[in-house]
Motif scaffolding. Sequence first.
Motif, PDB file in Angstrom:
ATOM      1  N   THR A  79      -5.310 -64.463-103.991  1.00  4.24           N
ATOM      2  CA  THR A  79      -4.027 -65.106-103.654  1.00  4.24           C
ATOM      3  C   THR A  79      -2.895 -64.521-104.492  1.00  4.24           C
ATOM      4  OG1 THR A  79      -5.256 -67.148-103.330  1.00  4.24           O
ATOM      5  CG2 THR A  79      -2.881 -67.353-103.434  1.00  4.24           C
ATOM      6  N   VAL A  80      -3.092 -64.423-105.793  1.00  2.00           N
ATOM      7  CA  VAL A  80      -1.995 -64.034-106.676  1.00  2.00           C
ATOM      8  C   VAL A  80      -1.699 -62.519-106.620  1.00  2.00           C
ATOM      9  CG1 VAL A  80      -3.315 -63.698-108.815  1.00  2.00           C
ATOM     10  CG2 VAL A  80      -0.976 -64.533-108.935  1.00  2.00           C
ATOM     11  N   LEU A  81      -2.696 -61.740-106.245  1.00  2.28           N
ATOM     12  CA  LEU A  81      -2.495 -60.277-106.206  1.00  2.28           C
ATOM     13  C   LEU A  81      -1.952 -59.788-104.859  1.00  2.28           C
ATOM     14  CD1 LEU A  81      -5.798 -59.130-108.020  1.00  2.28           C
ATOM     15  CD2 LEU A  81      -3.504 -59.389-109.006  1.00  2.28           C
ATOM     16  N   LYS A  82      -1.824 -60.706-103.915  1.00  2.00           N
ATOM     17  CA  LYS A  82      -1.381 -60.344-102.549  1.00  2.00           C
ATOM     18  C   LYS A  82       0.048 -59.786-102.493  1.00  2.00           C
ATOM     19  CE  LYS A  82      -3.008 -63.407 -99.559  1.00  2.00           C
ATOM     20  NZ  LYS A  82      -2.845 -64.593 -98.765  1.00  2.00           N
ATOM     21  N   ALA A  85       0.075 -55.029-107.556  1.00  2.00           N
ATOM     22  CA  ALA A  85      -0.642 -55.955-108.447  1.00  2.00           C
ATOM     23  C   ALA A  85      -2.158 -55.801-108.280  1.00  2.00           C
ATOM     24  CB  ALA A  85      -0.217 -57.396-108.164  1.00  2.00           C
ATOM     25  N   GLY A  86      -2.626 -55.681-107.038  1.00  2.00           N
ATOM     26  CA  GLY A  86      -4.063 -55.505-106.787  1.00  2.00           C
ATOM     27  C   GLY A  86      -4.567 -54.224-107.435  1.00  2.00           C
ATOM     28  N   GLU A  87      -3.800 -53.137-107.303  1.00  2.00           N
ATOM     29  CA  GLU A  87      -4.202 -51.841-107.861  1.00  2.00           C
ATOM     30  C   GLU A  87      -4.248 -51.899-109.398  1.00  2.00           C
ATOM     31  OE1 GLU A  87      -5.417 -49.094-106.704  1.00  2.00           O
ATOM     32  OE2 GLU A  87      -5.335 -48.106-108.671  1.00  2.00           O
ATOM     33  N   LYS A  88      -3.205 -52.433-110.021  1.00  2.00           N
ATOM     34  CA  LYS A  88      -3.146 -52.449-111.490  1.00  2.00           C
ATOM     35  C   LYS A  88      -4.216 -53.376-112.078  1.00  2.00           C
ATOM     36  CE  LYS A  88       0.288 -49.603-111.952  1.00  2.00           C
ATOM     37  NZ  LYS A  88       0.069 -48.245-112.465  1.00  2.00           N
ATOM     38  N   TYR A  89      -4.396 -54.545-111.476  1.00  2.00           N
ATOM     39  CA  TYR A  89      -5.431 -55.448-111.997  1.00  2.00           C
ATOM     40  C   TYR A  89      -6.826 -54.837-111.805  1.00  2.00           C
ATOM     41  CZ  TYR A  89      -3.258 -59.582-113.962  1.00  2.00           C
ATOM     42  OH  TYR A  89      -2.597 -60.440-114.815  1.00  2.00           O
ATOM     43  N   ALA A  90      -7.044 -54.126-110.688  1.00  2.00           N
ATOM     44  CA  ALA A  90      -8.342 -53.467-110.491  1.00  2.00           C
ATOM     45  C   ALA A  90      -8.538 -52.396-111.561  1.00  2.00           C
ATOM     46  CB  ALA A  90      -8.420 -52.865-109.088  1.00  2.00           C
ATOM     47  N   LEU A 117       3.153 -59.794-111.351  1.00  2.00           N
ATOM     48  CA  LEU A 117       2.663 -60.902-110.518  1.00  2.00           C
ATOM     49  C   LEU A 117       3.799 -61.662-109.828  1.00  2.00           C
ATOM     50  CD1 LEU A 117      -0.059 -62.289-112.990  1.00  2.00           C
ATOM     51  CD2 LEU A 117      -0.484 -60.991-110.882  1.00  2.00           C
ATOM     52  N   GLY A 118       5.031 -61.226-110.063  1.00  2.78           N
ATOM     53  CA  GLY A 118       6.173 -61.899-109.429  1.00  2.78           C
ATOM     54  C   GLY A 118       6.493 -63.235-110.068  1.00  2.78           C
TER      55      GLY A 118
END
Length: 318
Positions: A315-318, A218-223, A57-58
């Motif tokens: 916002t956070v996964l961008k 981040a979007g891919e891993k959280y999905a 998430l940086g």
Amino acid sequence: MAQRKMILDLDTGIDDALALAVAVAHPGVDLIGVVASYGNTLVEEAGHNTLNLLHLLGHDDVPVYLGAEHATTAKNFEVMPISQAIHGKNGIGEAQLATSPRPLKSQSGIDFIIEAAHQYGDDLILVPTGPLTNLALAEQKDPSIGQLIGQTTIMGGALTVPGNVTPFTEANINQDPEAADQVFTHQKNFTMVGLDVTLRTLLTKDYTAQWRNLGTEAGEKYAQLMDFYIDAYYNLDIDKKGAALHDPLAVAVAIDPSYVTELPLAMRVTYDKKTGDYGRTIGDKTKLLESTDSKAAILVDTDRFVADFQKWMLTVLK
Ligand code: BDR
Ligand code: CA
């Protein structure tokens, strides 16, 4: 919005991973540290999952501490098969994350909680979304923290609905009811965000598709991890309509209680093994005539919370 300090106590855990994302995304709080707990995984795995998720998430600036390895009444801990079925063997739905370049802190999570309670007092919000062992151990070491920590908002318990481990016991409470009873009866400004409300906040793959569509790591891993959890809810017949946003709801309510309707109630947790009344979260009979600052969340504005949750995630996964 004035920023208060927040400590998360996570047994990371898929919905704990969501709680972490909300806490770093939300402009209303400054996440000053995470304490890892045993629960959905062993404590070391929860700690490393948290470090790796923060890296993804940086947010490599948030320190991660280890808490207790097992319940206050046990000598060891083994992950329950049902936890592995819901959260995966690695706790994060078998998602493979890049390893964080940072180590876990050498200071114990229990000492970190005590230190922060003295440093920040009323400005500190503590949000445990796993067993309550770490906070109970911190209270045992320094009883003053019950009145120092400004607010404690937990994910755990079930007051008006059945439990998810026994007919009246919720999973986080079930891990260490004795510790939970101590926390329920000693923390000022205590709020229970239990199954009463969290089972009413469900997420579907329509939402995780939007995370994936961001085209970020981040979007891919959280999905990936959330889809594992949604599939587990479906296949284990926990809920076919979606998967519960237990832990992120506790973070949101800690920052903005207007997501829920709260019942003022001094509560305790039962732990009578002889009668089997073990792990029930219930009104404290000895305090019925006293005023209280303890509350149980009993209703939730589902649409508002799920919409805001998705906004924070995007916002956070961008
Ligand atoms: C709670 O138990 C844990 O498995 C989840 O992470 C959540 O905190 C739900 O009962
Ligand atoms: Ca949890």
